[in-house]
Design a protein around this motif. Sequence first.
Motif, mmCIF file in Angstrom:
data_model
loop_
_atom_site.group_PDB
_atom_site.id
_atom_site.type_symbol
_atom_site.label_atom_id
_atom_site.label_comp_id
_atom_site.label_asym_id
_atom_site.label_seq_id
_atom_site.Cartn_x
_atom_site.Cartn_y
_atom_site.Cartn_z
ATOM 1 N N UNK A 130 5.479 10.788 -3.514
ATOM 2 C CA UNK A 130 5.351 9.340 -3.671
ATOM 3 C C UNK A 130 5.203 8.688 -2.304
ATOM 4 N N UNK A 131 4.327 7.722 -2.216
ATOM 5 C CA UNK A 131 4.222 6.988 -0.958
ATOM 6 C C UNK A 131 3.914 5.523 -1.236
ATOM 7 N N UNK A 132 4.449 4.674 -0.392
ATOM 8 C CA UNK A 132 4.216 3.235 -0.555
ATOM 9 C C UNK A 132 2.828 2.906 -0.021
ATOM 10 N N UNK A 133 2.011 2.319 -0.874
ATOM 11 C CA UNK A 133 0.669 1.938 -0.446
ATOM 12 C C UNK A 133 0.696 0.558 0.205
ATOM 13 N N UNK A 146 0.875 3.167 -9.064
ATOM 14 C CA UNK A 146 1.851 2.436 -9.859
ATOM 15 C C UNK A 146 2.316 1.221 -9.075
ATOM 16 N N UNK A 147 3.029 0.348 -9.757
ATOM 17 C CA UNK A 147 3.590 -0.824 -9.086
ATOM 18 C C UNK A 147 5.006 -1.055 -9.568
ATOM 19 N N UNK A 148 5.893 -1.438 -8.660
ATOM 20 C CA UNK A 148 7.272 -1.766 -9.020
ATOM 21 C C UNK A 148 7.591 -3.164 -8.497
ATOM 22 N N UNK A 149 8.286 -3.920 -9.317
ATOM 23 C CA UNK A 149 8.606 -5.299 -8.941
ATOM 24 C C UNK A 149 10.015 -5.413 -8.371
ATOM 25 N N UNK A 150 10.159 -6.285 -7.385
ATOM 26 C CA UNK A 150 11.472 -6.583 -6.813
ATOM 27 C C UNK A 150 11.585 -8.084 -6.625
ATOM 28 N N UNK A 195 4.226 -11.745 -4.423
ATOM 29 C CA UNK A 195 3.557 -12.405 -5.542
ATOM 30 C C UNK A 195 4.248 -13.733 -5.811
ATOM 31 N N UNK A 196 3.732 -14.487 -6.781
ATOM 32 C CA UNK A 196 4.333 -15.783 -7.095
ATOM 33 C C UNK A 196 5.745 -15.632 -7.643
ATOM 34 N N UNK A 197 5.991 -14.493 -8.315
ATOM 35 C CA UNK A 197 7.286 -14.297 -8.959
ATOM 36 C C UNK A 197 8.190 -13.308 -8.244
ATOM 37 N N UNK A 198 7.836 -12.889 -7.075
ATOM 38 C CA UNK A 198 8.685 -11.948 -6.353
ATOM 39 C C UNK A 198 7.842 -11.038 -5.479
ATOM 40 N N UNK A 199 8.226 -9.770 -5.472
ATOM 41 C CA UNK A 199 7.517 -8.819 -4.614
ATOM 42 C C UNK A 199 7.022 -7.643 -5.446
ATOM 43 N N UNK A 200 5.887 -7.135 -5.034
ATOM 44 C CA UNK A 200 5.324 -5.969 -5.711
ATOM 45 C C UNK A 200 5.155 -4.844 -4.705
#
Lengths: 287, 157
Positions: B74-77, B134-138, B82-87
Amino acid sequence: MLVGDQRSQSAEISPEKIAAQSFAIGLARAFGGALIFSLPILMTMEMWWLGFSIDEVRLALLLLLSVPLLIGLSHYMGFEDTFGFKDDALDAFVALAVGFVAGAATLSLFSVIGFDMSVSEIVGKVSIQAVPGSIGAMFAQSELGGKEGKKEEKRRHAGYGGELFIMAAGALFLAFNVAPTEEMMLIAHQMSIWHSIALILVSLLIMHAFVYALEFQGTASIPPGTPFWSVFLRYTIVGYAIALLMSLYMLWTFGRTEGLAFHQSLSILVVLGFPSAVGAAAARLIL
Amino acid sequence: MAARTEHTQKRRDGSKMSALAGAGSGSQKLQESEAIPIWEWIVAAVGFMLVAGVTGFLLFEALSGNRLPPDVKLSVASVIQTRNGYLVRINAVNQGGMTAEGVIVEAELRNGIEPLERSRTTIDYLPPRSEKRLGLFFTRDPGQFELQLRSLGYEEP
């Protein structure tokens, strides 16, 4: 098939040109057939997944076996006294080329294959679709193929062995459409033993109805006055056995029965045997 | 197709003739090669090469390909506000030799040893050597803290 190597006596147009033109028409028809017959599985996600989860040796075997299958189909769907083994082999490989190209083109349109995927994934996804696609391309000659009078022209007299081969091809084609799906497993799990028995009886009944329909149509190689049990044993029972064998082969190829208890595998086989039986019986009517 | 009957007839006669005259007479061969357009030979050759090539490739993969269990890298691209937080966009590559089904990927945001947020997602299928995005929200900015990625488990297809 796929080719109408027409020849003209007229001096204005060269025979090569006509031959090439009718080959192009045949090729277009083959692409149409490949699409019509394989779109349902091109749009089935289990088929995509099988592309990378299938055992490579079994997929290679399936591809290799599709060659004699297509040669045989070309032989029986070809015109009376067609041109021998060379033409049938040629047609088989033309159909395979069409199957590969149609599958690859459609899957890349659907973004099922793309450049971010490994070669083995792409090869797996495309080549598993090439088999039903090429059978479709071959069927196209029989079903989409043009002019009137074709039926009389084409029906090569298939002996008993030929009839069994055609049944096997029909069974394989329908089994191919159903075997990869989750639904087939779900149906088998939902059914009780009585459902399975009923399904076997209904499969046999439908097969025999098709056999009777052929007899009625007068195209079967069954002489009139043959007793019921003889026809039933030689066509219906044998046909159903072939349908089950083809189903078993598909299940093995797709690895669907791995790790399942024997009775579960058996009920899946009966479920898959139903469309296979219909395919086997209908193939004799269609081809 | 109409001309085919005639042609078929011709061929039939031809084959009869060759049967009489002995197979492989010169004129018969000439007729045969005229009858099949060159394009058909080419397309058939393409078909043959595809079947032979794919079969060879599959057998090669089966014999020499690696049979190692799934190994997910896994690696962070990128991290995007975003308007509602971070992706957090993540690339997942299976470096093993077998397909993994239902891979669960989790990312944890930490402040030192104190866990702040955890997000997870599932990859349906991750074939060998293939890449999935993939994408994960924070809700908090991952740039400000320590981000740890890991895959939790999978199923054999």
